[in-house]
Scaffold this motif. Structure first.
Motif, PDB file in Angstrom:
ATOM      1  N   VAL A  59      42.117  31.265  39.044  1.00 41.61           N
ATOM      2  CA  VAL A  59      41.923  32.697  38.912  1.00 41.61           C
ATOM      3  C   VAL A  59      40.438  33.016  38.716  1.00 41.61           C
ATOM      4  O   VAL A  59      39.699  32.241  38.088  1.00 41.61           O
ATOM      5  CB  VAL A  59      42.748  33.249  37.727  1.00 41.61           C
ATOM      6  N   LYS A  61      38.263  34.919  36.678  1.00 42.10           N
ATOM      7  CA  LYS A  61      38.472  35.591  35.385  1.00 42.10           C
ATOM      8  C   LYS A  61      37.703  36.897  35.268  1.00 42.10           C
ATOM      9  O   LYS A  61      38.212  37.878  34.697  1.00 42.10           O
ATOM     10  CB  LYS A  61      38.084  34.641  34.248  1.00 42.10           C
ATOM     11  N   LYS A  63      37.157  39.054  37.344  1.00 42.77           N
ATOM     12  CA  LYS A  63      37.760  40.115  38.130  1.00 42.77           C
ATOM     13  C   LYS A  63      39.236  40.300  37.790  1.00 42.77           C
ATOM     14  O   LYS A  63      39.973  40.938  38.550  1.00 42.77           O
ATOM     15  CB  LYS A  63      37.597  39.823  39.624  1.00 42.77           C
ATOM     16  N   SER A  64      39.661  39.755  36.667  1.00 45.89           N
ATOM     17  CA  SER A  64      41.076  39.777  36.295  1.00 45.89           C
ATOM     18  C   SER A  64      41.252  40.308  34.878  1.00 45.89           C
ATOM     19  O   SER A  64      40.312  40.313  34.078  1.00 45.89           O
ATOM     20  CB  SER A  64      41.675  38.365  36.395  1.00 45.89           C
ATOM     21  N   SER A  65      42.466  40.732  34.558  1.00 47.05           N
ATOM     22  CA  SER A  65      42.767  41.215  33.207  1.00 47.05           C
ATOM     23  C   SER A  65      44.255  41.078  32.935  1.00 47.05           C
ATOM     24  O   SER A  65      45.088  41.120  33.857  1.00 47.05           O
ATOM     25  CB  SER A  65      42.332  42.669  33.029  1.00 47.05           C
ATOM     26  N   ARG A 181      44.616  39.640  45.389  1.00 50.01           N
ATOM     27  CA  ARG A 181      44.802  40.331  44.116  1.00 50.01           C
ATOM     28  C   ARG A 181      46.301  40.519  43.886  1.00 50.01           C
ATOM     29  O   ARG A 181      47.005  41.085  44.725  1.00 50.01           O
ATOM     30  CB  ARG A 181      44.101  41.681  44.115  1.00 50.01           C
ATOM     31  N   THR A 182      46.775  40.046  42.728  1.00 49.57           N
ATOM     32  CA  THR A 182      48.176  40.174  42.358  1.00 49.57           C
ATOM     33  C   THR A 182      48.273  41.077  41.140  1.00 49.57           C
ATOM     34  O   THR A 182      47.721  40.771  40.085  1.00 49.57           O
ATOM     35  CB  THR A 182      48.787  38.796  42.028  1.00 49.57           C
ATOM     36  N   GLN A 183      48.947  42.205  41.294  1.00 48.92           N
ATOM     37  CA  GLN A 183      49.076  43.177  40.216  1.00 48.92           C
ATOM     38  C   GLN A 183      50.548  43.391  39.878  1.00 48.92           C
ATOM     39  O   GLN A 183      51.401  43.419  40.777  1.00 48.92           O
ATOM     40  CB  GLN A 183      48.444  44.511  40.621  1.00 48.92           C
ATOM     41  N   LEU A 213      49.421  43.092  34.550  1.00 46.30           N
ATOM     42  CA  LEU A 213      48.682  41.946  35.069  1.00 46.30           C
ATOM     43  C   LEU A 213      47.823  42.381  36.247  1.00 46.30           C
ATOM     44  O   LEU A 213      48.284  43.114  37.125  1.00 46.30           O
ATOM     45  CB  LEU A 213      49.649  40.850  35.540  1.00 46.30           C
ATOM     46  N   ASP A 214      46.602  41.931  36.262  1.00 45.97           N
ATOM     47  CA  ASP A 214      45.701  42.173  37.397  1.00 45.97           C
ATOM     48  C   ASP A 214      44.914  40.882  37.586  1.00 45.97           C
ATOM     49  O   ASP A 214      43.907  40.646  36.923  1.00 45.97           O
ATOM     50  CB  ASP A 214      44.775  43.350  37.116  1.00 45.97           C
ATOM     51  N   LEU A 215      45.400  40.027  38.483  1.00 44.25           N
ATOM     52  CA  LEU A 215      44.844  38.685  38.653  1.00 44.25           C
ATOM     53  C   LEU A 215      44.238  38.548  40.047  1.00 44.25           C
ATOM     54  O   LEU A 215      44.907  38.804  41.051  1.00 44.25           O
ATOM     55  CB  LEU A 215      45.928  37.624  38.455  1.00 44.25           C
ATOM     56  N   MET A 216      42.976  38.158  40.094  1.00 44.70           N
ATOM     57  CA  MET A 216      42.264  37.987  41.359  1.00 44.70           C
ATOM     58  C   MET A 216      42.054  36.493  41.612  1.00 44.70           C
ATOM     59  O   MET A 216      41.565  35.765  40.735  1.00 44.70           O
ATOM     60  CB  MET A 216      40.917  38.695  41.297  1.00 44.70           C
TER      61      MET A 216
END
Length: 223
Positions: A59, A61, A63-65, A181-183, A213-216
């Motif tokens: 991931v 990180k 760009k993710s949260s 991007r998985t949201q 979830l917001d995972l790039m």
């Protein structure tokens, strides 16, 4: 009359905060079920697997949260987990599996006193259960008409607070030149994972918690 007006005003002040509408209910509920020893094997063996090489990417990180909303009767509390890791597995250039783990002690909310309380045995008990992990068992196309613009349904095992449950929830997976991007935006019932602290008698804690979830991830390798 004046005394009655005062009583009425006081009753409004007490009653209105207790009826604050929570944002939690705006998210769909995840499907939750018991795990079984054959769940992972069955899910991966029955799903159509793309051909081609399998690769794994970590991931991104920055760009993710991973955020959450918990609530008492009187108000919502917004929070996030600042430390987490994750990876995605590509098969034939297509997203196939997702895994992430969360450092529960890294939580941060809009109330420092709440931060400290959430780490105690009343809630996450981070000394005994420092991490929560999710490992997917299937990633399938979302049925037509799935609300929220979901493109896929993600199913897997959420291990938290010493309890493992199978969860399934909608996700939006979008691929661009920057990556995948998985949201996801869904809610779970905390009692399913044995987190059952009730709160104060005049300000009870709601059962559901909203997860965002917001995972790039890096893009899949070129064919």
């Amino acid at each position: 009359m004046k005394f009655s007006n005062v009583l009425f005003a006081l009753s409004v002040l007490v009653f209105v905060p207790a009826c604050q509408k929570s944002e939690i209910q705006n998210a769909p509920a995840a499907e939750v079920s018991e795990t079984s020893a054959t769940t992972a094997t069955d899910a991966t063996s029955t799903a159509a697997q793309p051909g081609g090489p399998t690769t794994t990417a970590n991931v991104i990180k920055e760009k993710s949260s991973i955020n959450f909303i918990g609530a008492k009767v009187t108000r919502d509390h917004n929070g996030q987990f600042k430390q987490f890791d994750g990876r995605i597995e590509y098969a034939g250039g297509q997203p196939q599996r997702v895994h992430f783990d969360i450092d529960l002690a890294s939580l941060e909310t809009d109330d420092p006193q709440l931060d400290a309380h959430l780490k105690t045995p009343d809630f996450f008990d981070v000394q005994k259960h420092p991490k929560a992990t999710f490992t997917s068992t299937s990633l399938t196309a979302a049925p037509a008409g799935t609300p929220g613009g979901a493109t896929h349904m993600l199913r897997g095992t959420l291990d938290m607070h010493g309890v493992q449950k199978e969860v399934s929830f909608p996700v939006i997976a979008q691929q661009s030149a920057d990556g995948v991007r998985t949201q996801a935006d869904f809610r779970i019932n905390r009692h399913d994972w044995g987190i059952s602290y009730k709160g104060m008698a005049d300000d009870l804690i709601k059962d559901d918690v909203r997860i965002r979830l917001d995972l790039m991830f890096p893009p899949p390798p070129a064919a």
